[in-house]
Motif scaffolding. Structure first.
Motif: not given
Ligand SMILES: Cc1cc2nc3c(=O)[nH]c(=O)nc-3n(C[C@H](O)[C@H](O)[C@H](O)COP(=O)(O)OP(=O)(O)OC[C@H]3O[C@@H](n4cnc5c(N)ncnc54)[C@H](O)[C@@H]3O)c2cc1C
Lengths: 308, 249
Positions: A239-241, A257-259, A262-265, A278-284, B37-39
């Motif tokens: 399920m990981q995006v 509930g996802i901040s 970079i890796q998720h985006l 998200n409850k944090d207004p500063d979440a990227p 990180p994978f390394c």
């Protein structure tokens, strides 16, 4: 010049990535044949032959190919390679596994995860988690390419092209299949869904993911997750995006509930419309969201389900 | 069992890469660099195999400029026994890297090569598979669990539909996924000790590998920017906008 696409399927069920990869392959400008390798895959050949633009289908049906072991598939593709200038597969975990093996055996470079075909030698591909787009030109005489399917459209249908059987069997001693744990789900596949709703660490535990179910039911959505949610054991790995998970580009992506690391985006920022809760207004995540809702997810998810 | 761990120096994963103004690449001047990180996960796994008595020696190897010795020292501090630096200032492709590593495999004859599934800069996800092909070994990619017993390594792989387990004959090549383990931090005494561990330097062009580019980098551009969105007041407004403005539900 001729292109061979290697079809991606799961135990005889054709994956939508195959059609999109054929769409990409046709942009090279040459005839496109498609190889289906697996066990009991002959019934699938009709579906593949009916994808618009397919010139011919090659069917390699043998237990040696049942589990898509890279060693066997790579040897099979290698045996067919002399007839083709371009070898193309989807950048799924199957394509990513065997294609570099093919490339090395052919002594050519691989161009990974293309998102655009500029011409038959030149391609665009994301690097640095999608924070840069490289345009690269292959200098090899034969090209080995994997395709990021989410960047290409599905093909229409056609009257079926011819199929032929490939008899060669490559069964390496190097590896053997042991077992598979298939995640069962009634929902659409993440990479095929028009709507995706994903939960992150903010969901707090696996049970709370059920708060997404009702919404997903109403929207016909697939459910995804951030790495943090997978690492914490809330939901399974498939399920990981993200950069190292699945790449999705649905019409609507809802991040809960996802901040927004970079890796998720990297896995979702090409979605048409992005909603962030998200409850944090500063979440990227809010920097890429078309619609942001600053709120506690436990308050607003039930409301959202009601409102749909 | 000897274990070889190829590693790479890359941009720190917390840093957002910026494209150079002349579109020739990504700007890495004064950017924080780190071990991919994978390394890190690959080194950790090798060290755990050693702690479990399965591995006898862990060798870290990297290919790159002088500065990448920093990452080799990190690997030594984490527990690798020795390090090999294949020095070059050229930007190499995965195929070149795999060919150079194949030379080291020939020299060191490790029973297991374990490396990251991808580097977070070029995002190629190729080197392990290519190395396996070039050395005639089986490959277990995207590993979330490994189990060594009786000349075989069972590798549980993260695949799109769930998990797949394969059995590979040793010697073999394994590439790591995120959930294989949680890497440790190097302790200060181990960082000090690492300075005295052996680090061999080999010039890349002395290994007899043709390093002619197979891929030409034409240009590097910024990805399409998303235009800024809006913050909605409540669920009702959100649903309304999704219906009437975005028209996606
Ligand atoms: C090599 C590498 C590869 C990676 N690959 C991926 C990848 O493919 N995919 C991926 O996702 N990540 C990936 N990551 C991890 C990534 O860096 C982040 O750690 C991860 O995405 C964070 O997940 P998260 O947003 O769920 O968690 P956090 O960053 O912890 O964010 C949780 C968010 O939930 C919010 N929240 C908490 N409680 C509530 C509440 N009650 N209501 C509303 N909001 C709430 C918080 O405000 C916070 O913004 C990778 C990292 C590395 C190093």
């Amino acid at each position: 010049m001729k292109t061979l696409v290697i079809a991606d399927h799961d135990n005889g069920i054709l994956k939508p990535e195959t059609s999109k990869t054929i769409n990409a392959a046709l942009k090279l400008g040459f005839a496109v044949d498609v190889l289906i390798a697996g066990e009991n895959v002959a019934p699938m050949s009709e579906a593949v032959a009916s994808i618009a633009g397919v010139n011919g289908v090659l069917v390699a049906d043998n237990s040696a190919y049942a589990h898509q072991l890279a060693e066997n598939i790579a040897d099979l593709v290698l045996s067919l390679a002399p007839d083709y200038s371009h070898l193309v597969a989807s950048a799924t975990t199957t394509g990513k596994n065997f294609m570099p093996r093919v490339a090395a055996l052919l002594d050519v470079a691989q161009i990974s995860e293309i998102i655009d075909v500029v011409d038959a030698d030149t391609f665009k591909r994301p690097i640095y988690a999608g924070n840069a787009i490289a345009t690269v030109k292959s200098l090899d005489s034969k090209k080995v390419i994997t395709v990021r399917a989410s960047s290409f459209d599905l093909q229409d249908e056609q009257t079926p092209a011819e199929s032929r059987v490939v008899d060669s069997v490559f069964s390496s001693e190097l590896s053997a299949f042991v077992s598979v744990e298939q995640t069962e789900s009634e929902r659409p596949e993440l990479t095929a869904a028009q709507v995706v709703i994903s939960g992150g660490r903010g969901m707090q535990n696996g049970e709370n993911f059920s708060l997404l179910n009702g919404i997903a039911d109403k929207l016909g959505a697939a459910i995804g997750a951030s790495r943090a949610a997978v690492d914490a054991g809330f939901v399974p790995n498939d399920m990981q995006v993200g950069q190292t998970g699945k790449i999705v580009a649905p019409n609507l992506y809802i991040a809960v509930g996802i901040s927004g690391a970079i890796q998720h985006l990297a896995g979702m920022k090409d979605s048409k419309v992005i909603v962030a809760i998200n409850k944090d207004p500063d979440a990227p995540i809010f920097q890429v969201a078309d619609y942001g809702l600053v709120a506690d997810l436990f308050d607003v998810l039930p409301e959202l389900e009601q409102a749909l | 069992m000897k274990v070889l761990v190829p590693i790479k120096r890359v941009i720190d994963y917390n840093v957002k890469a910026r494209v150079k103004a002349d579109n020739s690449g990504v700007d890495l001047t004064n950017v924080k660099m780190a071990l991919n990180p994978f390394c890190e996960i690959a080194i950790e796994e090798a060290i755990r195999l050693k702690e479990a008595g399965t591995a006898t020696e862990v060798i870290a190897v990297t290919i790159g400029a002088k500065a990448s010795q920093e990452q080799l020292r990190t690997a030594l501090a984490l527990g690798a026994d020795k390090a090999i630096h294949i020095e070059t200032d050229e930007k190499l492709e995965s195929l070149h890297v795999a060919k150079l590593l194949a030379k080291i495999v020939e020299q060191e004859v490790p029973e297991l090569v374990i490396l990251g599934k991808q580097s977070i800069d070029s995002d190629n996800n190729q080197t392990g598979q290519m190395l396996a092909a070039l050395t005639g070994r089986g490959q277990g990619t995207f590993a979330s669990k490994v189990d060594v017993a009786n000349g075989t390594i069972n590798v549980t792989r993260e695949v799109d539909g769930g998990l797949q387990t394969v059995a590979l004959k040793l010697p073999a090549v394994v590439t790591t996924d995120l959930r294989l383990n949680e890497p440790r931090y190097a302790s200060l005494p181990n960082i000090m000790k690492a300075k005295r561990k052996p680090l061999e330097v080999i010039a890349a062009d002395s290994l007899g590998v043709d390093l002619t580019p197979r891929i030409q980098l034409v240009t590097v551009n910024e990805p399409a920017k998303r235009s800024g969105g809006i913050i909605v007041n409540d669920v009702a407004q959100l649903v309304d906008l999704l219906k009437t403005q975005a028209k996606v539900i």
